[in-house]
Design a protein around this motif. Structure first.
Motif, PDB file in Angstrom:
ATOM      1  N   PHE A  35       0.811  -1.222   0.000  1.00 10.21           N
ATOM      2  CA  PHE A  35       0.000   0.000   0.000  1.00 10.21           C
ATOM      3  C   PHE A  35       0.847   1.276   0.000  1.00 10.21           C
ATOM      4  CE2 PHE A  35      -4.472  -1.352   0.928  1.00 10.21           C
ATOM      5  CZ  PHE A  35      -5.049  -0.455   0.058  1.00 10.21           C
ATOM      6  N   LEU A  36       2.141   1.131   0.348  1.00  9.70           N
ATOM      7  CA  LEU A  36       3.016   2.309   0.267  1.00  9.70           C
ATOM      8  C   LEU A  36       3.012   2.869  -1.146  1.00  9.70           C
ATOM      9  CD1 LEU A  36       6.123   1.137   2.297  1.00  9.70           C
ATOM     10  CD2 LEU A  36       4.590   2.999   2.892  1.00  9.70           C
ATOM     11  N   TRP A  37       3.043   1.986  -2.128  1.00 11.88           N
ATOM     12  CA  TRP A  37       3.053   2.440  -3.523  1.00 11.88           C
ATOM     13  C   TRP A  37       1.641   2.794  -3.988  1.00 11.88           C
ATOM     14  CZ3 TRP A  37       6.239  -1.764  -2.189  1.00 11.88           C
ATOM     15  CH2 TRP A  37       7.604  -1.576  -2.394  1.00 11.88           C
ATOM     16  N   VAL A  38       0.670   1.953  -3.607  1.00 12.73           N
ATOM     17  CA  VAL A  38      -0.685   2.127  -4.137  1.00 12.73           C
ATOM     18  C   VAL A  38      -1.335   3.403  -3.606  1.00 12.73           C
ATOM     19  CG1 VAL A  38      -3.013   1.120  -4.193  1.00 12.73           C
ATOM     20  CG2 VAL A  38      -1.006  -0.352  -4.403  1.00 12.73           C
ATOM     21  N   TYR A  39      -1.113   3.694  -2.312  1.00  7.87           N
ATOM     22  CA  TYR A  39      -1.854   4.798  -1.705  1.00  7.87           C
ATOM     23  C   TYR A  39      -1.028   5.723  -0.833  1.00  7.87           C
ATOM     24  CZ  TYR A  39      -4.715   7.057   1.858  1.00  7.87           C
ATOM     25  OH  TYR A  39      -5.259   7.966   2.721  1.00  7.87           O
ATOM     26  N   TYR A  40      -0.257   5.166   0.097  1.00  3.72           N
ATOM     27  CA  TYR A  40       0.273   5.989   1.170  1.00  3.72           C
ATOM     28  C   TYR A  40       1.441   6.878   0.763  1.00  3.72           C
ATOM     29  CZ  TYR A  40      -1.551   6.141   5.837  1.00  3.72           C
ATOM     30  OH  TYR A  40      -2.278   6.484   6.928  1.00  3.72           O
ATOM     31  N   GLY A  41       2.315   6.352  -0.082  1.00  5.83           N
ATOM     32  CA  GLY A  41       3.545   7.079  -0.394  1.00  5.83           C
ATOM     33  C   GLY A  41       3.289   8.345  -1.193  1.00  5.83           C
ATOM     34  N   TYR A  42       4.149   9.325  -1.001  1.00  2.00           N
ATOM     35  CA  TYR A  42       4.059  10.550  -1.786  1.00  2.00           C
ATOM     36  C   TYR A  42       4.612  10.248  -3.186  1.00  2.00           C
ATOM     37  CZ  TYR A  42       3.037  15.464  -1.737  1.00  2.00           C
ATOM     38  OH  TYR A  42       2.442  16.674  -1.952  1.00  2.00           O
ATOM     39  N   PRO A  43       4.123  10.904  -4.242  1.00  2.00           N
ATOM     40  CA  PRO A  43       4.561  10.539  -5.601  1.00  2.00           C
ATOM     41  C   PRO A  43       6.074  10.520  -5.801  1.00  2.00           C
ATOM     42  CG  PRO A  43       2.691  12.015  -5.708  1.00  2.00           C
ATOM     43  CD  PRO A  43       3.051  11.901  -4.250  1.00  2.00           C
ATOM     44  N   GLU A  85       5.700   6.233 -10.719  1.00  2.00           N
ATOM     45  CA  GLU A  85       5.876   5.310 -11.842  1.00  2.00           C
ATOM     46  C   GLU A  85       5.109   4.011 -11.614  1.00  2.00           C
ATOM     47  OE1 GLU A  85       9.833   5.938 -14.308  1.00  2.00           O
ATOM     48  OE2 GLU A  85      10.166   4.939 -12.394  1.00  2.00           O
ATOM     49  N   MET A  86       5.152   3.540 -10.352  1.00  2.00           N
ATOM     50  CA  MET A  86       4.402   2.310 -10.057  1.00  2.00           C
ATOM     51  C   MET A  86       2.922   2.521 -10.358  1.00  2.00           C
ATOM     52  SD  MET A  86       2.122   0.997  -7.717  1.00  2.00           S
ATOM     53  CE  MET A  86       1.564  -0.656  -7.370  1.00  2.00           C
ATOM     54  N   ARG A  87       2.411   3.699  -9.990  1.00  2.00           N
ATOM     55  CA  ARG A  87       0.979   3.972 -10.218  1.00  2.00           C
ATOM     56  C   ARG A  87       0.661   4.040 -11.717  1.00  2.00           C
ATOM     57  NH1 ARG A  87       0.343   8.277  -5.175  1.00  2.00           N
ATOM     58  NH2 ARG A  87       0.647   6.688  -3.581  1.00  2.00           N
ATOM     59  N   TYR A  88       1.562   4.577 -12.518  1.00  2.00           N
ATOM     60  CA  TYR A  88       1.332   4.572 -13.973  1.00  2.00           C
ATOM     61  C   TYR A  88       1.210   3.132 -14.479  1.00  2.00           C
ATOM     62  CZ  TYR A  88       2.904   9.509 -14.175  1.00  2.00           C
ATOM     63  OH  TYR A  88       3.039  10.864 -13.995  1.00  2.00           O
ATOM     64  N   ARG A  89       2.130   2.276 -13.988  1.00  2.00           N
ATOM     65  CA  ARG A  89       2.098   0.870 -14.444  1.00  2.00           C
ATOM     66  C   ARG A  89       0.845   0.163 -13.941  1.00  2.00           C
ATOM     67  NH1 ARG A  89       7.773   1.277 -13.223  1.00  2.00           N
ATOM     68  NH2 ARG A  89       7.460   0.364 -11.169  1.00  2.00           N
ATOM     69  N   CYS A  90       0.429   0.522 -12.744  1.00  2.00           N
ATOM     70  CA  CYS A  90      -0.759  -0.083 -12.156  1.00  2.00           C
ATOM     71  C   CYS A  90      -1.983   0.257 -13.021  1.00  2.00           C
ATOM     72  CB  CYS A  90      -0.912   0.487 -10.747  1.00  2.00           C
ATOM     73  SG  CYS A  90      -1.739  -0.558  -9.598  1.00  2.00           S
ATOM     74  N   ASP A  95      -5.834  12.378  -4.090  1.00  2.00           N
ATOM     75  CA  ASP A  95      -4.637  12.605  -4.875  1.00  2.00           C
ATOM     76  C   ASP A  95      -4.113  11.303  -5.492  1.00  2.00           C
ATOM     77  OD1 ASP A  95      -4.336  15.387  -4.212  1.00  2.00           O
ATOM     78  OD2 ASP A  95      -3.698  14.796  -2.235  1.00  2.00           O
ATOM     79  N   SER A  96      -4.172  10.217  -4.702  1.00  2.00           N
ATOM     80  CA  SER A  96      -3.440   9.024  -5.135  1.00  2.00           C
ATOM     81  C   SER A  96      -4.034   8.404  -6.395  1.00  2.00           C
ATOM     82  CB  SER A  96      -3.389   8.004  -4.005  1.00  2.00           C
ATOM     83  OG  SER A  96      -4.662   7.857  -3.450  1.00  2.00           O
ATOM     84  N   GLY A  97      -5.348   8.591  -6.655  1.00  2.00           N
ATOM     85  CA  GLY A  97      -5.953   7.994  -7.840  1.00  2.00           C
ATOM     86  C   GLY A  97      -5.476   8.629  -9.142  1.00  2.00           C
ATOM     87  N   THR A  98      -4.972   9.859  -9.051  1.00  2.00           N
ATOM     88  CA  THR A  98      -4.630  10.602 -10.266  1.00  2.00           C
ATOM     89  C   THR A  98      -3.552   9.900 -11.090  1.00  2.00           C
ATOM     90  OG1 THR A  98      -5.215  12.627  -9.137  1.00  2.00           O
ATOM     91  CG2 THR A  98      -3.879  12.869 -11.112  1.00  2.00           C
ATOM     92  N   ALA A  99      -2.467   9.464 -10.443  1.00  2.00           N
ATOM     93  CA  ALA A  99      -1.380   8.834 -11.202  1.00  2.00           C
ATOM     94  C   ALA A  99      -1.817   7.494 -11.785  1.00  2.00           C
ATOM     95  CB  ALA A  99      -0.159   8.645 -10.307  1.00  2.00           C
TER      96      ALA A  99
END
Ligand code: SF4
Length: 467
Positions: free
Chosen positions: A234-242, A253-258, A278-282
């Protein structure tokens, strides 16, 4: 969740400590604190940051907070740092994690003649408990090792002493600890970007269970890292800052691939793709790039006066505040078939309200694509707001309705399988309940592929219950 920053410097460390800690503000909403050691000994300050951001709350004290060594923390729960005096001397400790067997450990330590202060709710401050565990052993190394091994849950920590700072990463590496260095200083923190604007260079990330001690000149490994790791996905999916990088993988980058992986399995027709800020945007950018459906922002987050840290504890108010932060762009909504990506669906309340709001604003269709699979289990390892209350997770609510009550772990495993009929029924149940035009979750394997490291090194407990 929570995050921390520790610094040892030839000169005064307070400027770096203040901004380094502030860069962890997205990780917690309740308390923050700093402790320093210098010519005048130890000093410490702690504040509630529920309604005022870290910088505003602490900037007046910055003038008085002087020293060569310091630790700072953003905490999602208890007050920290804890300043203690014991046979180790005086030290300050900050932690990130969750202790599930706290009652047993407290009882054991009380038998040795120690005592604890209770917090207002009758609980023991978890960071104080960690300090007390460290005091049970002869030296810091044995004490930290004991704490890492004994707790059930997870624990990463920093300890400020007169001679330097100890840093330890959770024994399965669920949360990160990163080291940075500059000619006159060294630091350790949760978020690596926190030191880059302070002109530190990345040194390296601690391995799982690794313990180091550092001062302004050098960093020494005291306990070598273990080989097994279960880093929180979840650090990559939601919690971490871009801008954050964990295990060498950047969050944005992980969010783009996701989002790309979601799009590759999808064939829905939509006019635009949007992310829930914010996290859904990437994730949405990744989906749009892959599918060719244009990215748009049909609602914008109003950020100037709504710091993320402001979140009332009453649920109804939380929903209202979450809603008030979003402003619609009607021209991008009216008569449009919208595809909306959120990082996850927890209870579904906010996403349902957002969807209703889009229909009321004239949207023709609202297709929902969460970036991760349905949440089936509450997180046991972190104070993690996304999945703490298992019974309220929308997937579990729907399963209870479909099955007429609680089900066995084996049946839950069938619901976790995206190729099963039970999974299809659960997804359809969620879709109907939340009134989406269509609903398709990301698959676990696609999400883990998007991280790009060995799947076994990633924690997936909240999706499949596997430890
Ligand atoms: S259970 Fe979920 S939130 Fe908790 S550490 Fe594992 S991946 Fe992260």
């Amino acid at each position: 969740m929570g995050g921390f920053f520790g610094v040892a410097s030839k000169g005064d460390c307070s400027f770096d400590l203040f901004f380094g800690t502030d860069y962890h503000s997205h990780l917690g909403t309740r308390r923050a604190g700093m402790a320093v050691y210098g010519e005048n000994g130890f000093s410490r300050t702690i504040h509630n940051i529920e309604s005022t951001p870290f910088r505003t709350k602490f900037e007046k004290e910055l003038r008085d907070l002087k020293g060569h060594y310091g630790v700072g923390v953003i905490s999602d729960y208890e007050a920290q740092p804890i300043l203690m005096r014991s046979h180790h001397g005086t030290f300050a400790v900050v932690t990130v994690g969750k202790i599930n067997n706290a009652a047993d450990i407290v009882a054991e330590i009380i038998k040795t003649g120690a005592h604890f202060f209770e917090m207002g709710n009758g609980e023991i401050n978890a960071t104080e408990l960690v300090g007390a565990m460290i005091n049970q052993k002869e030296n810091f190394i044995d004490g930290i090792r004991y704490a890492l091994d004994r707790i059930e849950g997870s624990l990463s920590l920093l300890i400020l002493t007169e001679k330097g700072i100890y840093a330890a990463r959770d024994k399965l590496g669920r949360t990160p600890v990163v080291l940075g260095k500059r000619a006159d200083s060294r630091c350790a923190c949760f978020e690596s970007y926190s030191f880059q604007n302070l002109e530190y260079e990345p040194d390296r990330e601690l391995g799982p269970g690794e313990i180091v001690v550092f001062d302004e000149n050098r960093c020494t490994t005291l306990v070598q890292p273990g080989s097994k790791r279960k880093v929180c996905t979840f650090l990559w999916v939601y919690y971490g800052y871009p801008a954050a990088i964990y295990e060498g993988v950047n969050v944005e980058e992980m969010r783009y691939r996701c989002g790309r992986n979601l799009a590759r399995r999808d064939s829905v027709e939509a006019d635009s793709v949007a992310g829930v800020p914010d996290s859904g945007t990437a994730h949405a950018v990744g989906y749009a790039n892959e599918s060719g459906i244009p990215f748009s922002r049909p609602f914008i987050k109003y950020t100037p006066t709504w710091p993320r840290s402001f979140m009332p504890t009453i649920q109804e108010r939380r929903n209202l505040i979450a809603h008030m932060k979003l402003l619609p762009v009607h021209e991008l909504i009216r008569d449009k078939r919208l595809l909306l990506i959120d990082d996850s669906i927890v209870r579904g309340t906010q996403l349902r309200e957002t969807t209703e709001f889009l229909y009321q604003s004239g949207a023709a269709e609202v297709h929902i694509r969460p970036a991760c699979p349905p949440l089936l289990f509450g997180c046991k390892y972190l104070n993690f707001s996304r999945s703490n209350s298992e019974m309220e997770l929308i997937a579990r609510v729907v399963i209870r309705e479909l099955e007429g009550g609680e089900v066995s772990p084996e049946v839950l495993q069938e619901y976790a399988d995206p190729n099963s009929e039970k999974y299809e029924r659960m997804v359809e149940g969620i879709r109907q309940k939340l009134n989406f035009t269509s609903l398709r979750f990301n698959r676990l394997d696609d999400m883990l592929d998007a991280v790009g490291i060995d799947h076994d090194s990633l924690c997936t407990y909240c999706w499949n219950g596997k430890e």
